[in-house]
Design a protein around this motif. Structure first.
Motif, PDB file in Angstrom:
ATOM      1  N   ILE A  37       0.859  -1.182   0.000  1.00 16.75           N
ATOM      2  CA  ILE A  37       0.000   0.000   0.000  1.00 16.75           C
ATOM      3  C   ILE A  37       0.896   1.232   0.000  1.00 16.75           C
ATOM      4  O   ILE A  37       1.669   1.449   0.932  1.00 16.75           O
ATOM      5  CB  ILE A  37      -0.943   0.005   1.214  1.00 16.75           C
TER       6      ILE A  37
ATOM      7  N   ASP B 236       1.293   5.543  -0.809  1.00 13.17           N
ATOM      8  CA  ASP B 236       0.603   6.824  -0.836  1.00 13.17           C
ATOM      9  C   ASP B 236       0.608   7.318  -2.282  1.00 13.17           C
ATOM     10  O   ASP B 236       1.676   7.475  -2.883  1.00 13.17           O
ATOM     11  CB  ASP B 236       1.334   7.808   0.079  1.00 13.17           C
TER      12      ASP B 236
ATOM     13  N   VAL C   8      -1.426  -1.068  -4.113  1.00 11.68           N
ATOM     14  CA  VAL C   8      -2.561  -0.165  -3.968  1.00 11.68           C
ATOM     15  C   VAL C   8      -2.023   1.241  -3.786  1.00 11.68           C
ATOM     16  O   VAL C   8      -1.186   1.484  -2.920  1.00 11.68           O
ATOM     17  CB  VAL C   8      -3.433  -0.550  -2.743  1.00 11.68           C
TER      18      VAL C   8
ATOM     19  N   ASN D 126      -3.060   4.307  -2.348  1.00 12.73           N
ATOM     20  CA  ASN D 126      -4.059   4.821  -1.415  1.00 12.73           C
ATOM     21  C   ASN D 126      -4.052   6.349  -1.437  1.00 12.73           C
ATOM     22  O   ASN D 126      -3.068   6.968  -1.809  1.00 12.73           O
ATOM     23  CB  ASN D 126      -3.748   4.300  -0.006  1.00 12.73           C
ATOM     24  N   LYS D 127      -5.143   6.924  -1.029  1.00 14.08           N
ATOM     25  CA  LYS D 127      -5.298   8.381  -0.944  1.00 14.08           C
ATOM     26  C   LYS D 127      -5.252   9.034  -2.323  1.00 14.08           C
ATOM     27  O   LYS D 127      -4.808  10.168  -2.456  1.00 14.08           O
ATOM     28  CB  LYS D 127      -4.239   9.006  -0.024  1.00 14.08           C
ATOM     29  N   ASP D 128      -5.741   8.334  -3.354  1.00 10.72           N
ATOM     30  CA  ASP D 128      -5.691   8.930  -4.684  1.00 10.72           C
ATOM     31  C   ASP D 128      -6.633  10.118  -4.819  1.00 10.72           C
ATOM     32  O   ASP D 128      -6.470  10.944  -5.708  1.00 10.72           O
ATOM     33  CB  ASP D 128      -5.908   7.898  -5.789  1.00 10.72           C
TER      34      ASP D 128
ATOM     35  N   LYS E 206      -7.054   3.970  -4.822  1.00  7.33           N
ATOM     36  CA  LYS E 206      -8.082   3.875  -3.784  1.00  7.33           C
ATOM     37  C   LYS E 206      -8.185   5.196  -3.040  1.00  7.33           C
ATOM     38  O   LYS E 206      -7.185   5.763  -2.630  1.00  7.33           O
ATOM     39  CB  LYS E 206      -7.721   2.758  -2.790  1.00  7.33           C
ATOM     40  N   GLU E 207      -9.427   5.663  -2.893  1.00 13.73           N
ATOM     41  CA  GLU E 207      -9.643   6.877  -2.106  1.00 13.73           C
ATOM     42  C   GLU E 207      -9.494   6.569  -0.632  1.00 13.73           C
ATOM     43  O   GLU E 207      -9.827   5.480  -0.178  1.00 13.73           O
ATOM     44  CB  GLU E 207     -11.062   7.414  -2.350  1.00 13.73           C
ATOM     45  N   CYS E 208      -9.024   7.527   0.133  1.00 18.22           N
ATOM     46  CA  CYS E 208      -8.833   7.290   1.568  1.00 18.22           C
ATOM     47  C   CYS E 208     -10.110   7.524   2.360  1.00 18.22           C
ATOM     48  O   CYS E 208     -10.250   7.050   3.463  1.00 18.22           O
ATOM     49  CB  CYS E 208      -7.709   8.158   2.115  1.00 18.22           C
TER      50      CYS E 208
ATOM     51  N   TRP F 270     -13.821  -0.058   1.835  1.00 23.46           N
ATOM     52  CA  TRP F 270     -13.801  -1.167   0.881  1.00 23.46           C
ATOM     53  C   TRP F 270     -15.147  -1.744   0.883  1.00 23.46           C
ATOM     54  O   TRP F 270     -15.799  -2.373   0.447  1.00 23.46           O
ATOM     55  CB  TRP F 270     -12.768  -2.213   1.278  1.00 23.46           C
TER      56      TRP F 270
END
Length: 95
Positions: free
Chosen positions: A30, A32, A56, A58-60, A89-91, A95
């Motif tokens: 995962i 950032d 992944v 994350n925090k896109d 994936k948005e933070c 899921w």
């Protein structure tokens, strides 16, 4: 006084990973989405080179959309690593 740049908890985690890697089938990495290379552990490339890897970003939702698209293209081009998949994936969502 010697300053150690590789803290003890990182050394312990690396030692444990080396010991347990034969029992691991999949690596979930995962990162950032704002700074994927800075949040990646380069030692995983060597230790986990024969393992399937799911990356992944994350925090896109906090990252620049164009830069995130370019990072996904970077990872998807197949030259970075083999046998892996990646997803943004948005933070704020679950899921």
């Amino acid at each position: 006084m010697m300053i150690e740049w590789f803290p003890g908890h990182m050394r312990d985690a690396l030692s444990r990973l080396k010991k347990d890697i034969s029992r691991i089938d999949v690596i979930l990495e995962i990162l950032d989405a704002r700074l994927p290379l800075a949040s990646a552990n380069p030692l995983l490339d060597t230790l986990c080179r024969d393992k399937f890897r799911l990356t992944v970003l994350n925090k896109d939702d906090l990252a620049d959309p164009e830069k995130t698209r370019r990072w996904l293209t970077f990872y998807e081009d197949g030259k970075h690593r083999s046998e892996e998949r990646r997803v943004g994936k948005e933070c704020r969502s679950r899921w």
